[in-house]
Enzyme design. Structure first.
Site, mmCIF file in Angstrom:
data_model
loop_
_atom_site.group_PDB
_atom_site.id
_atom_site.type_symbol
_atom_site.label_atom_id
_atom_site.label_comp_id
_atom_site.label_asym_id
_atom_site.label_seq_id
_atom_site.Cartn_x
_atom_site.Cartn_y
_atom_site.Cartn_z
ATOM 1 C CB SER A 1 -6.061 1.545 -4.252
ATOM 2 O OG SER A 1 -6.428 2.897 -4.082
ATOM 3 C CD GLU A 2 -5.756 3.927 1.375
ATOM 4 O OE1 GLU A 2 -4.979 3.289 0.633
ATOM 5 O OE2 GLU A 2 -5.481 5.038 1.878
ATOM 6 C CG ASN A 3 -10.164 3.517 -3.654
ATOM 7 O OD1 ASN A 3 -9.013 3.090 -3.623
ATOM 8 N ND2 ASN A 3 -10.730 3.894 -4.773
ATOM 9 C CG ASN B 1 -1.853 1.202 1.245
ATOM 10 O OD1 ASN B 1 -1.424 2.334 1.428
ATOM 11 N ND2 ASN B 1 -3.126 0.957 1.046
ATOM 12 C CB SER C 1 -10.317 -2.124 1.494
ATOM 13 O OG SER C 1 -9.098 -1.516 1.189
#
Lengths: 218, 232
Positions: A45-47, A22, A87
């Site tokens: 990607s944390e979305n 990340n 996520s």
């Protein structure tokens, strides 16, 4: 001294084939440009995306496909999409191998401050607190000193904390440091930077053992 | 079973002043554009909005802020909004900032019927102030409560009149979580498809969670950060 591209290039040397990584906003994002040839790194990607690809070609932008910085991006063969709870679930469960993020301050015990400056507009922590609380390995990409020349590698963070004792390594414009129980352990000097300069510009406990090599970046 | 409504105006029936709403989306990606417009038109006030972000000045929840309809925002990141900043600094708007994973998981907990979760995010920070902690296997966790929202408003790509939803790409984000978490859940979809045309294996949100559904229109899908590369 390293510029932001140099810092990103040096951090890219920490990557290993098959890692799930990340990358935070700013210098960390640039690390993606220096993944060694032949190495497969899966960017999270944390979305809600694993397998983040490059920016789309002009005209191919898809408003439904963005990264955590809200930039238009692409997916890659083998990408997967999921909701925000999953996520952060994979982050919390330690599945993400490496997190690279920026910082305003890092303390010699691994504390990090990077989300709030009192008196200034507070925008929020986004996913930073979740990432630092859970990531197995956290590398911080940062400038060693602020604009006034004050060290940002400190004995104790003065800004509001994002997470405690979590930073494992710092790559600054001046050098590479492991965060150890005894403090910042100097591993490499940036090109043209002396140990004395690093000593002078590091407020936190600094360990210098033997000859410190100048880093090699190609 | 009659979950189908004609439009956003019908869908938001029953949303009154002082209620708590969840609004799906990440930035401007996957936000319920039609329902936000309808809420702006209706002028409902003193709302508490749970949403990862607060839109931009002239789009998304930013439109509700312009009309001073929001009493409190519960979000993880609220940059890129000058009117938001003005209302925050003048004390007109209350803001609770919480870690993004905590926000997502508090929605999930509500949808899974769990009263609380334990997370390490925020331990040792101001987020932890006044919160109960527990130590598991030597690591400290914060107890965070499931959200309690009167309405959840989400945006999906496709849906059917039974309320089954499919999301597209990263516009999924918080939408399926919030869909599970509202006492009443409203789904606006880009395309309403006949019952039976969605493969049951590919449904992201089962219809049981969705109470009202309609096909939205005129989606702008504004891009917040247009980043591209040149063709080589």
């Amino acid at each position: 001294m390293l510029d932001k591209f140099g810092i990103a290039q040096r951090i890219a040397r920490e990557l290993k084939d098959g890692m799930y990584v990340n990358l935070g906003i700013g210098i960390p994002t640039l690390v993606a440009n220096y993944v060694p040839q032949g190495m497969t790194i899966i960017l999270q990607s944390e979305n809600g995306l694993l397998g983040m690809g490059p920016f789309p070609y002009e005209g191919d932008e898809d408003p439904d496909t963005i990264n955590a910085g809200k930039q238009t991006i692409t997916t890659l063969p083998g990408s997967s999409i999921f909701d925000s709870a999953m996520s952060f679930g994979m982050i919390r469960a330690g599945k993400v191998d490496l997190t690279v993020l920026g910082a305003m301050e890092v303390a010699d015990n691994g504390d990090i401050a990077n989300w709030k400056v009192p008196g200034k507009m507070v925008k929020g922590m986004g996913g930073a607190m979740d990432l630092v609380a859970s990531a197995k390995n956290i590398i911080v990409a940062m400038q060693h000193c602020d604009k006034a020349g004050n060290s940002k590698l400190l004995k104790k963070c003065s800004l509001p904390i994002t997470g405690l004792g979590c930073v494992k390594k710092v790559v600054s414009d001046l050098g590479v440091f492991d965060v150890t129980p005894e403090g910042f352990k100097l591993l490499e000097r940036a090109p043209g930077i002396s140990v004395d300069e690093i000593k002078a510009k590091t407020e936190g406990r600094l360990i210098v053992e033997g000859e410190i090599p100048e880093m090699k970046i190609n | 079973m009659n979950k189908l409504v004609n439009n956003a105006e019908e869908a938001i029936h029953g949303i009154e002043d002082n209620m708590t709403l969840m609004l799906g989306g990440f930035g401007l990606c996957g936000i319920p554009e039609n329902c936000i417009s309808a809420l702006v038109k209706k002028g409902t006030k003193s709302l508490t909005c749970i949403s990862n972000n607060a839109g931009v000045d002239d789009f998304g929840i930013g439109l509700m802020l312009q009309k001073k309809q929001v009493k409190k925002m519960i979000s993880s990141y609220v940059g890129e909004n000058a009117e938001f900043e003005r209302q925050l600094l003048s004390g007109e708007l209350e803001v609770e900032l919480i870690p993004q994973g905590t926000l997502a998981t508090r929605c999930m907990a509500a949808g899974y019927g769990m009263p609380a979760i334990f997370t390490p995010a925020g331990v040792g920070t101001e987020v932890a102030e006044g919160k109960e902690t527990r130590v598991f296997n030597g690591k400290t966790y914060l107890m965070e409560y499931a959200f309690d929202a009167d309405f959840a408003i989400v945006k999906a790509w496709k849906g059917d009149s039974m309320g089954n939803l499919v999301f597209r790409s990263t516009s999924r984000n918080f939408n399926p979580l919030m869909a599970m978490a509202g006492k009443i859940t409203i789904a606006e979809v880009e395309e309403l498809v006949p019952v039976g045309s969605l493969d049951p294996d590919h449904v992201h949100t089962p219809g049981i969670y969705v109470h009202r559904i309609f096909e939205g229109k005129g989606y702008e899908k504004r891009i917040e950060q247009r980043t591209v590369r040149k063709k080589e």
